[in-house]
Design an enzyme around this catalytic site. Structure first.
Site, PDB file in Angstrom:
ATOM      1  N   HIS A  76      38.966  34.759  24.148  1.00 54.78           N
ATOM      2  CA  HIS A  76      37.914  34.944  23.130  1.00 54.78           C
ATOM      3  C   HIS A  76      36.541  34.571  23.683  1.00 54.78           C
ATOM      4  CE1 HIS A  76      38.566  30.642  21.250  1.00 54.78           C
ATOM      5  NE2 HIS A  76      37.603  30.591  22.134  1.00 54.78           N
TER       6      HIS A  76
ATOM      7  N   ASN B  75      42.717  32.415  25.299  1.00 54.22           N
ATOM      8  CA  ASN B  75      43.197  33.737  24.881  1.00 54.22           C
ATOM      9  C   ASN B  75      42.161  34.834  25.125  1.00 54.22           C
ATOM     10  OD1 ASN B  75      41.269  33.221  22.972  1.00 54.22           O
ATOM     11  ND2 ASN B  75      42.627  33.257  21.200  1.00 54.22           N
TER      12      ASN B  75
ATOM     13  N   ASP C 168      28.551  30.285  17.136  1.00 52.11           N
ATOM     14  CA  ASP C 168      29.524  30.125  16.055  1.00 52.11           C
ATOM     15  C   ASP C 168      29.433  28.766  15.366  1.00 52.11           C
ATOM     16  OD1 ASP C 168      30.487  28.849  18.339  1.00 52.11           O
ATOM     17  OD2 ASP C 168      32.035  30.344  18.683  1.00 52.11           O
TER      18      ASP C 168
ATOM     19  N   GLU D 179      38.239  36.616  18.263  1.00 54.95           N
ATOM     20  CA  GLU D 179      39.616  36.436  18.712  1.00 54.95           C
ATOM     21  C   GLU D 179      40.237  37.772  19.112  1.00 54.95           C
ATOM     22  OE1 GLU D 179      40.422  33.545  19.294  1.00 54.95           O
ATOM     23  OE2 GLU D 179      40.542  32.196  17.576  1.00 54.95           O
TER      24      GLU D 179
HETATM   25  C1  F6R Z   1      32.121  27.837  21.362  1.00 52.92           C
HETATM   26  C2  F6R Z   1      32.661  29.142  21.706  1.00 52.92           C
HETATM   27  C3  F6R Z   1      34.034  29.298  22.269  1.00 52.92           C
HETATM   28  C4  F6R Z   1      34.255  28.391  23.486  1.00 52.92           C
HETATM   29  C5  F6R Z   1      35.687  28.546  23.999  1.00 52.92           C
HETATM   30  C6  F6R Z   1      35.977  27.619  25.165  1.00 52.92           C
HETATM   31  O1  F6R Z   1      30.835  27.958  20.828  1.00 52.92           O
HETATM   32  O2  F6R Z   1      32.004  30.100  21.482  1.00 52.92           O
HETATM   33  O3  F6R Z   1      34.231  30.633  22.635  1.00 52.92           O
HETATM   34  O4  F6R Z   1      33.345  28.732  24.484  1.00 52.92           O
HETATM   35  O5  F6R Z   1      36.589  28.273  22.967  1.00 52.92           O
HETATM   36  O6  F6R Z   1      35.937  26.300  24.730  1.00 52.92           O
HETATM   37  P1  F6R Z   1      35.972  25.087  25.759  1.00 52.92           P
HETATM   38  O7  F6R Z   1      34.704  25.152  26.529  1.00 52.92           O
HETATM   39  O8  F6R Z   1      36.052  23.851  24.902  1.00 52.92           O
HETATM   40  O9  F6R Z   1      37.179  25.297  26.623  1.00 52.92           O
END
Ligand code: F6R
Length: 241
Positions: A138, A136, A67, A143
């Site tokens: 994701h 959440n 992303d 989402e």
């Molecule tokens: C980032 C991504 C997100 C993160 C998720 C957890 O490229 O795809 O799904 O893996 O938001 O983020 P952290 O590791 O910062 O808790």
């Protein structure tokens, strides 16, 4: 889903790096799907060590990131382009043309998404996808929703995601509200998936992803249907399993 519970963040990072490294050793021209955020930073540090020891070579590796924020230029320190350069790419011998991250500044986002998908297919699909998980549930920036979004698309970020990611920005107002994300179908087509989770705040999402109902309301729950997923969770993230 294989579940590997490890002591802490460091052990999770070493194990994850070893899995990525063995993929690179076994198939030096692997296509690897990468994540950003706090979770994989330790894994990237370990991979850089393995590279510096001469254990792995990125010369023929292709990467596709999950992303990118919409509206942030590559040079912005909060962009995922910048993150990947700082945390991995500038430290190893990956070729620039083999790095793929969605362009959050593309004028035609729909076209950008279509082309991103096409490039993944042309590369032969993803051999190994690294995932983190949102509080959440994701994965990528898919989402919680009423349906799974198959392909790369523009996402309205959840309030919870914006709040969680505001720790990387000066203020919550600066956090982009939209992002481009790889879709669920593309993630599910990866031959292997490594899902990483560390810390108490991920425990509920991990519980729902592993043991809950398979539902787009918890996007990571779809991973229960994938034939080759390994979850590496530290004791805190696995505490509700
Ligand atoms: C980032 C991504 C997100 C993160 C998720 C957890 O490229 O795809 O799904 O893996 O938001 O983020 P952290 O590791 O910062 O808790």
């Amino acid at each position: 889903m294989k579940v590997l519970i490890v002591k802490d963040y460091e052990e999770m990072s070493r194990k994850a790096a070893n899995i990525v490294a063995s993929q690179i050793i076994l198939k030096p021209d692997s296509v690897i799907g990468l994540a950003t955020g706090d979770t994989p930073k330790g894994m990237y540090r370990e991979l850089i060590k393995l590279y510096n020891n001469g254990d792995i070579d990125f010369a023929n590796i292709k990467t596709f990131n999950l992303d990118e924020y919409y509206g942030l230029p590559k040079e912005n320190p909060q962009s995922y382009h910048y993150y990947m350069m700082e945390n991995l790419f500038k430290h190893v011998n990956i070729k620039k043309e083999n790095i793929h991250i969605p362009n959050g500044m593309a004028e035609n986002i729909e076209k950008e998404c279509e082309e991103y998908e096409k490039k993944i297919q042309q590369a032969g699909g993803i051999d190994l996808q690294v995932l983190g998980i949102g509080r959440n549930g994701h994965i990528g920036f898919n989402e919680p929703d009423l349906k799974f979004e198959a392909k790369a698309h523009l996402v309205e970020l959840d309030e919870d995601t914006i709040k969680a990611n505001s720790r990387f920005f000066n203020s919550i107002q600066e956090v982009p509200t939209k992002a481009i994300s790889m879709g669920i179908k593309t993630i599910m087509h990866a031959k292997k998936i490594v899902l990483l989770a560390s810390g108490k705040e991920k425990a509920e999402a991990i519980y729902k992803a592993v043991k809950g109902e398979i539902t787009p309301k918890v996007p990571a729950s779809v991973l229960q249907l994938h034939p080759d997923v390994i979850l590496i969770a530290d004791e805190e993230a696995a505490s509700l399993l």
